[in-house]
Motif scaffolding. Structure first.
Motif, PDB file in Angstrom:
ATOM      1  N   PHE A 188       0.769  -1.024  -0.130  1.00 39.39           N
ATOM      2  CA  PHE A 188       0.019  -0.015   0.079  1.00 39.39           C
ATOM      3  C   PHE A 188       0.979   1.272  -0.092  1.00 39.39           C
ATOM      4  CE2 PHE A 188      -3.858   2.047   2.655  1.00 39.39           C
ATOM      5  CZ  PHE A 188      -4.090   2.773   1.532  1.00 39.39           C
TER       6      PHE A 188
ATOM      7  N   LYS B 146       4.443   6.243   9.778  1.00 42.38           N
ATOM      8  CA  LYS B 146       3.881   6.526  10.913  1.00 42.38           C
ATOM      9  C   LYS B 146       3.266   5.212  11.541  1.00 42.38           C
ATOM     10  CE  LYS B 146       0.197   5.982  10.598  1.00 42.38           C
ATOM     11  NZ  LYS B 146      -0.579   4.908  10.059  1.00 42.38           N
TER      12      LYS B 146
ATOM     13  N   TYR C  19      -1.069  13.643   6.043  1.00 42.79           N
ATOM     14  CA  TYR C  19      -2.237  14.671   6.121  1.00 42.79           C
ATOM     15  C   TYR C  19      -1.887  16.056   6.379  1.00 42.79           C
ATOM     16  CZ  TYR C  19      -4.742  10.295   5.755  1.00 42.79           C
ATOM     17  OH  TYR C  19      -5.087   9.211   5.404  1.00 42.79           O
TER      18      TYR C  19
ATOM     19  N   TYR D  36     -10.859   9.504  13.745  1.00 43.54           N
ATOM     20  CA  TYR D  36     -10.363   8.721  12.648  1.00 43.54           C
ATOM     21  C   TYR D  36     -10.942   7.541  12.483  1.00 43.54           C
ATOM     22  CZ  TYR D  36      -7.232   7.815   8.678  1.00 43.54           C
ATOM     23  OH  TYR D  36      -7.063   7.658   7.461  1.00 43.54           O
TER      24      TYR D  36
ATOM     25  N   GLN E 233     -12.465   4.067  10.770  1.00 44.85           N
ATOM     26  CA  GLN E 233     -12.588   2.877   9.537  1.00 44.85           C
ATOM     27  C   GLN E 233     -13.468   1.707   9.896  1.00 44.85           C
ATOM     28  OE1 GLN E 233      -8.330   2.062   8.572  1.00 44.85           O
ATOM     29  NE2 GLN E 233      -8.076   3.986   7.610  1.00 44.85           N
TER      30      GLN E 233
ATOM     31  N   TRP F  73     -12.675  -1.736   8.528  1.00 45.74           N
ATOM     32  CA  TRP F  73     -12.376  -3.019   7.880  1.00 45.74           C
ATOM     33  C   TRP F  73     -12.122  -4.175   8.725  1.00 45.74           C
ATOM     34  CZ3 TRP F  73      -6.980  -4.190   9.119  1.00 45.74           C
ATOM     35  CH2 TRP F  73      -6.472  -3.228   9.902  1.00 45.74           C
TER      36      TRP F  73
ATOM     37  N   ARG G 163      -0.709  -6.032  12.034  1.00 49.71           N
ATOM     38  CA  ARG G 163      -1.509  -4.532  12.529  1.00 49.71           C
ATOM     39  C   ARG G 163      -2.256  -5.057  13.823  1.00 49.71           C
ATOM     40  NH1 ARG G 163      -1.601  -0.287   8.906  1.00 49.71           N
ATOM     41  NH2 ARG G 163      -1.095  -0.752   6.991  1.00 49.71           N
TER      42      ARG G 163
ATOM     43  N   ASP H 104      -2.220   3.405  14.681  1.00 46.82           N
ATOM     44  CA  ASP H 104      -2.365   3.234  13.181  1.00 46.82           C
ATOM     45  C   ASP H 104      -3.313   4.778  12.331  1.00 46.82           C
ATOM     46  OD1 ASP H 104      -2.302   2.470  10.455  1.00 46.82           O
ATOM     47  OD2 ASP H 104      -4.011   1.423  10.530  1.00 46.82           O
ATOM     48  N   LEU H 105      -3.983   4.972  13.648  1.00 48.99           N
ATOM     49  CA  LEU H 105      -4.918   6.336  13.033  1.00 48.99           C
ATOM     50  C   LEU H 105      -4.792   7.366  13.831  1.00 48.99           C
ATOM     51  CD1 LEU H 105      -8.118   4.003  12.362  1.00 48.99           C
ATOM     52  CD2 LEU H 105      -6.402   4.695  10.824  1.00 48.99           C
TER      53      LEU H 105
ATOM     54  N   HIS I 239      -1.940   9.961  13.412  1.00 44.75           N
ATOM     55  CA  HIS I 239      -2.375  11.236  12.625  1.00 44.75           C
ATOM     56  C   HIS I 239      -2.873  12.416  13.167  1.00 44.75           C
ATOM     57  CE1 HIS I 239      -1.146   9.475   8.619  1.00 44.75           C
ATOM     58  NE2 HIS I 239      -1.788   8.225   8.463  1.00 44.75           N
TER      59      HIS I 239
ATOM     60  N   ASN J  21     -12.831   5.851   5.698  1.00 46.12           N
ATOM     61  CA  ASN J  21     -11.584   6.528   5.965  1.00 46.12           C
ATOM     62  C   ASN J  21     -11.840   7.794   6.380  1.00 46.12           C
ATOM     63  OD1 ASN J  21      -8.810   6.476   6.182  1.00 46.12           O
ATOM     64  ND2 ASN J  21      -8.266   7.420   4.114  1.00 46.12           N
TER      65      ASN J  21
ATOM     66  N   TRP K  32      -6.569  11.728  -2.206  1.00 45.57           N
ATOM     67  CA  TRP K  32      -5.545  11.395  -1.292  1.00 45.57           C
ATOM     68  C   TRP K  32      -3.868  11.199  -1.687  1.00 45.57           C
ATOM     69  CZ3 TRP K  32      -3.300   6.325  -0.514  1.00 45.57           C
ATOM     70  CH2 TRP K  32      -2.835   6.125   0.701  1.00 45.57           C
TER      71      TRP K  32
HETATM   72  C1  SOE Z   1      -5.007   1.559   7.335  1.00 44.94           C
HETATM   73  O1  SOE Z   1      -5.690   1.568   8.409  1.00 44.94           O
HETATM   74  C2  SOE Z   1      -4.469   2.884   6.890  1.00 44.94           C
HETATM   75  O2  SOE Z   1      -3.602   2.564   5.629  1.00 44.94           O
HETATM   76  C3  SOE Z   1      -3.300   3.502   7.771  1.00 44.94           C
HETATM   77  O3  SOE Z   1      -2.180   2.687   8.005  1.00 44.94           O
HETATM   78  C4  SOE Z   1      -2.970   5.010   7.022  1.00 44.94           C
HETATM   79  O4  SOE Z   1      -1.924   5.677   7.848  1.00 44.94           O
HETATM   80  C5  SOE Z   1      -4.131   5.953   6.526  1.00 44.94           C
HETATM   81  O5  SOE Z   1      -3.827   6.777   6.018  1.00 44.94           O
HETATM   82  C6  SOE Z   1      -5.082   4.974   5.971  1.00 44.94           C
HETATM   83  O6  SOE Z   1      -5.357   3.641   6.485  1.00 44.94           O
END
Ligand code: SOE
Length: 377
Positions: A12, A100, A129, A157, A159, A161, A172, A185-186, A189, A264, A322
């Motif tokens: 990714f 990060k 970001y 933040y 998500q 998934w 992860r 992870d989030l 940011h 996201n 993005w």
């Molecule tokens: C996965 O949750 C992820 O790819 C993060 O690791 C990234 O930092 C974020 O920008 C998008 O989501």
């Protein structure tokens, strides 16, 4: 000047950065030329395919053999693999970009930041970001006093998934490999944006104290492969935190990877004595503003003359996405490397964020507010 770049990781983040390298000569011709020299990973077949797809000259299966052969080393691997290769590169005088959170542990991040200080070369922590045009515009508005004294920073933040309990186990979800879950992870940011947007604003300042709550909702997940095998989840699925900034503002953060319907969704709201700002990553070309006359939020379209990157891309109204944040981030970092200039967000910023994350975890354990004793040292 041409910079030889070595990149560890090709999925990714490897793709996001390789895409940025390819766009730079077209849209940021004032950036040094980048030679995509070596792509690093362990699985030779997957690596070979990625080399062709991402346009690298060669591959290596051991970072040790190439880390001192490049001008810039990008460490985009899993969190537990951030510290050792980054420190080796810095000891060889090579500039390093690390994704990060800076490391899986506060100790690792502290060692990385110390190595960066000794090496004296530019380093980067992948807080992309900061490079969304709307976020840079928001910072300018805050700095110029448009919102008055900052009173509240709210960042979430979310998500989805990991909503499905059958979503497979991965690195992860392991505390040893990732450090933490949604928090690192989030939340990394969101903490960085809190620092970037209000860290030096009136009413904001350093994040001094935190209280945090972490939760793992699904504690076992299936391993990809043999049916029926599972592994424990040892990181948080979701977290919340409260922040106290040194000059009085308060912060509210939340992050989740189990929030149905949120793909996201990184949303920031800031209230000041003179007005408010709202931003959502899923509508990243817009910034919502409310002024002191309280006539409701007004949407500012960032793809016009207020957009700091407008001259590099398309005419006003031709929206960015993005992936452009990675182009802006790399343009700025690679220029700093070529000129030997300071760059932000650096390893020092990564470490400062990591102190906040560690304090949030400590608060979850202790059940009390925790002081964020260190900053970037
Ligand atoms: C996965 O949750 C992820 O790819 C993060 O690791 C990234 O930092 C974020 O920008 C998008 O989501």
């Amino acid at each position: 000047m041409a910079l030889d770049v070595g990149v560890l990781g090709y999925r990714f983040m490897g793709t996001a950065h390789a895409n940025a390298f390819a766009r730079l000569p077209m849209f940021f011709p004032d950036t040094p030329d980048v030679t995509r020299d070596v792509l690093i990973g362990r699985d030779e077949d997957a690596l070979g395919d990625a080399r062709t797809r991402l346009g690298f000259d060669r591959t290596a299966t051991d970072w040790r053999s190439v880390v001192d052969e490049v001008d810039v080393f990008y460490n985009l691997g899993p969190n537990f693999l951030h510290a050792e290769p980054a420190i080796a590169a810095l000891e060889a005088g090579v500039s390093v970009f690390s994704e990060k959170p800076l490391a899986a542990t506060l100790d690792g991040a502290t060692e990385m930041a110390a190595a960066a200080r000794s090496a004296g070369v530019p380093t980067a922590c992948g807080f992309n970001y900061r490079f969304v045009p709307a976020i840079r515009y928001a910072r300018e508005l805050i700095q110029s006093g448009t919102l008055g004294d900052i009173r509240t920073f709210r960042g979430r933040y979310l998500q989805d998934w990991l909503v499905d309990p059958e979503a497979p186990w991965s690195w992860r979800l392991d505390a040893e490999l990732a450090g933490s879950g949604a928090l690192g992870d989030l939340g990394a940011h969101t903490v960085d944006l809190a620092r970037f947007l209000v860290g030096d604003a009136p009413g904001g300042g350093r994040i001094e104290r935190v209280s945090g709550h972490l939760r793992t909702a699904v504690t076992e997940r299936p391993v990809e492969g043999p049916a029926g095998e599972t592994r424990p989840v040892t990181v948080d699925d979701e977290y919340t935190a409260q922040l106290a900034f040194e000059d009085g503002a308060i912060g509210l953060l939340e992050g989740s990877r189990i929030a149905p319907g949120h793909k996201n969704d990184h949303t920031i709201e800031i209230h000041g004595s003179e007005g408010s700002l709202r931003f959502s990553l899923e509508r990243l070309n817009e910034l919502e503003m409310l002024g002191p006359d309280d006539r409701g939020y007004e949407t500012v379209l960032v793809t016009d003359e207020t957009d700091p990157y407008i001259d590099h891309w398309w005419p006003p109204g031709h929206v960015l996405g993005w992936e452009h944040t990675f182009v802006h981030e790399n343009a700025s970092f690679l220029r700093a490397v070529a000129e030997g200039d300071a760059y932000e967000p650096s390893f020092a910023d990564g470490l400062a964020a990591q102190h906040v994350l560690a304090a949030i975890e400590a608060s979850d354990q202790s059940g009390s507010w925790e002081r964020v004793t260190e900053t970037s040292e």
